[in-house]
Design a protein around this motif. Structure first.
Motif, PDB file in Angstrom:
ATOM      1  N   VAL A  21       0.854  -1.190   0.000  1.00  0.00           N
ATOM      2  CA  VAL A  21       0.000   0.000   0.000  1.00  0.00           C
ATOM      3  C   VAL A  21       0.889   1.239   0.000  1.00  0.00           C
ATOM      4  O   VAL A  21       1.810   1.348   0.805  1.00  0.00           O
ATOM      5  CB  VAL A  21      -0.931   0.004   1.235  1.00  0.00           C
ATOM      6  CG1 VAL A  21      -1.734   1.292   1.301  1.00  0.00           C
ATOM      7  CG2 VAL A  21      -1.838  -1.209   1.223  1.00  0.00           C
ATOM      8  N   PRO A  22       0.652   2.193  -0.914  1.00  0.00           N
ATOM      9  CA  PRO A  22       1.460   3.413  -0.950  1.00  0.00           C
ATOM     10  C   PRO A  22       1.298   4.205   0.346  1.00  0.00           C
ATOM     11  O   PRO A  22       0.198   4.334   0.870  1.00  0.00           O
ATOM     12  CB  PRO A  22       0.913   4.202  -2.139  1.00  0.00           C
ATOM     13  CG  PRO A  22      -0.141   3.375  -2.762  1.00  0.00           C
ATOM     14  CD  PRO A  22      -0.391   2.180  -1.918  1.00  0.00           C
ATOM     15  N   GLN A  23       2.398   4.705   0.848  1.00  0.00           N
ATOM     16  CA  GLN A  23       2.388   5.494   2.072  1.00  0.00           C
ATOM     17  C   GLN A  23       2.689   6.951   1.744  1.00  0.00           C
ATOM     18  O   GLN A  23       3.451   7.253   0.850  1.00  0.00           O
ATOM     19  CB  GLN A  23       3.439   4.970   3.062  1.00  0.00           C
ATOM     20  CG  GLN A  23       3.220   3.528   3.461  1.00  0.00           C
ATOM     21  CD  GLN A  23       1.932   3.310   4.227  1.00  0.00           C
ATOM     22  OE1 GLN A  23       1.635   4.064   5.147  1.00  0.00           O
ATOM     23  NE2 GLN A  23       1.162   2.309   3.837  1.00  0.00           N
ATOM     24  N   GLY A  24       2.104   7.842   2.492  1.00  0.00           N
ATOM     25  CA  GLY A  24       2.355   9.260   2.283  1.00  0.00           C
ATOM     26  C   GLY A  24       1.323   9.873   1.369  1.00  0.00           C
ATOM     27  O   GLY A  24       0.609   9.197   0.641  1.00  0.00           O
ATOM     28  N   ARG A  25       1.273  11.173   1.413  1.00  0.00           N
ATOM     29  CA  ARG A  25       0.299  11.902   0.618  1.00  0.00           C
ATOM     30  C   ARG A  25       1.032  12.708  -0.433  1.00  0.00           C
ATOM     31  O   ARG A  25       1.873  13.540  -0.114  1.00  0.00           O
ATOM     32  CB  ARG A  25      -0.503  12.830   1.528  1.00  0.00           C
ATOM     33  CG  ARG A  25      -1.591  13.576   0.810  1.00  0.00           C
ATOM     34  CD  ARG A  25      -2.436  14.346   1.816  1.00  0.00           C
ATOM     35  NE  ARG A  25      -3.555  14.966   1.169  1.00  0.00           N
ATOM     36  CZ  ARG A  25      -3.529  16.184   0.665  1.00  0.00           C
ATOM     37  NH1 ARG A  25      -2.443  16.902   0.745  1.00  0.00           N
ATOM     38  NH2 ARG A  25      -4.592  16.685   0.083  1.00  0.00           N
ATOM     39  N   HIS A  26       0.742  12.445  -1.657  1.00  0.00           N
ATOM     40  CA  HIS A  26       1.344  13.210  -2.753  1.00  0.00           C
ATOM     41  C   HIS A  26       0.205  13.841  -3.533  1.00  0.00           C
ATOM     42  O   HIS A  26      -0.205  13.350  -4.575  1.00  0.00           O
ATOM     43  CB  HIS A  26       2.190  12.308  -3.651  1.00  0.00           C
ATOM     44  CG  HIS A  26       3.342  11.685  -2.938  1.00  0.00           C
ATOM     45  ND1 HIS A  26       4.410  12.409  -2.476  1.00  0.00           N
ATOM     46  CD2 HIS A  26       3.582  10.416  -2.565  1.00  0.00           C
ATOM     47  CE1 HIS A  26       5.258  11.616  -1.875  1.00  0.00           C
ATOM     48  NE2 HIS A  26       4.778  10.396  -1.903  1.00  0.00           N
ATOM     49  N   GLY A  27      -0.313  14.926  -2.995  1.00  0.00           N
ATOM     50  CA  GLY A  27      -1.440  15.597  -3.602  1.00  0.00           C
ATOM     51  C   GLY A  27      -1.039  16.415  -4.817  1.00  0.00           C
ATOM     52  O   GLY A  27       0.123  16.476  -5.215  1.00  0.00           O
TER      53      GLY A  27
END
Length: 93
Positions: A21-27
């Motif tokens: 699962v991808p971690q972190g927020r890359h908005g």
């Protein structure tokens, strides 16, 4: 005595391994915020960077909010100001 078999309901969604699962927020504001933070790293004391509002994809309020979140998370202190054509950002000592 007959044994009972437990039937689980069918899954509605696909599953995956949690470690994938991808971690972190890359908005959507990450590219501009990253550029601003990089420019702030090389900024001399007493100077500010001057960002043309016309070049921002999002509104200045959204960019300022994203910048605020990123700087608080990184433990940095910056200040911002705007006029009708530019967003100004500088490091606070």
């Amino acid at each position: 005595m007959a044994s009972r078999q437990t039937r689980s309901a069918p899954m509605h969604f696909k599953t995956m391994v949690q470690s994938d699962v991808p971690q972190g927020r890359h908005g959507k504001h990450k590219p501009i915020v990253t550029i601003i933070l990089k420019d702030l790293d090389g900024l001399k004391a007493g100077s500010a960077i001057k960002i043309p509002l016309a070049e921002l994809v999002e509104s200045k309020a959204k960019v300022r909010s994203a910048l605020n979140r990123a700087t608080r998370k990184a433990g940095r202190k910056v200040a911002t100001a705007t006029d009708t054509t530019f967003l100004y950002v500088w490091n606070v000592c």
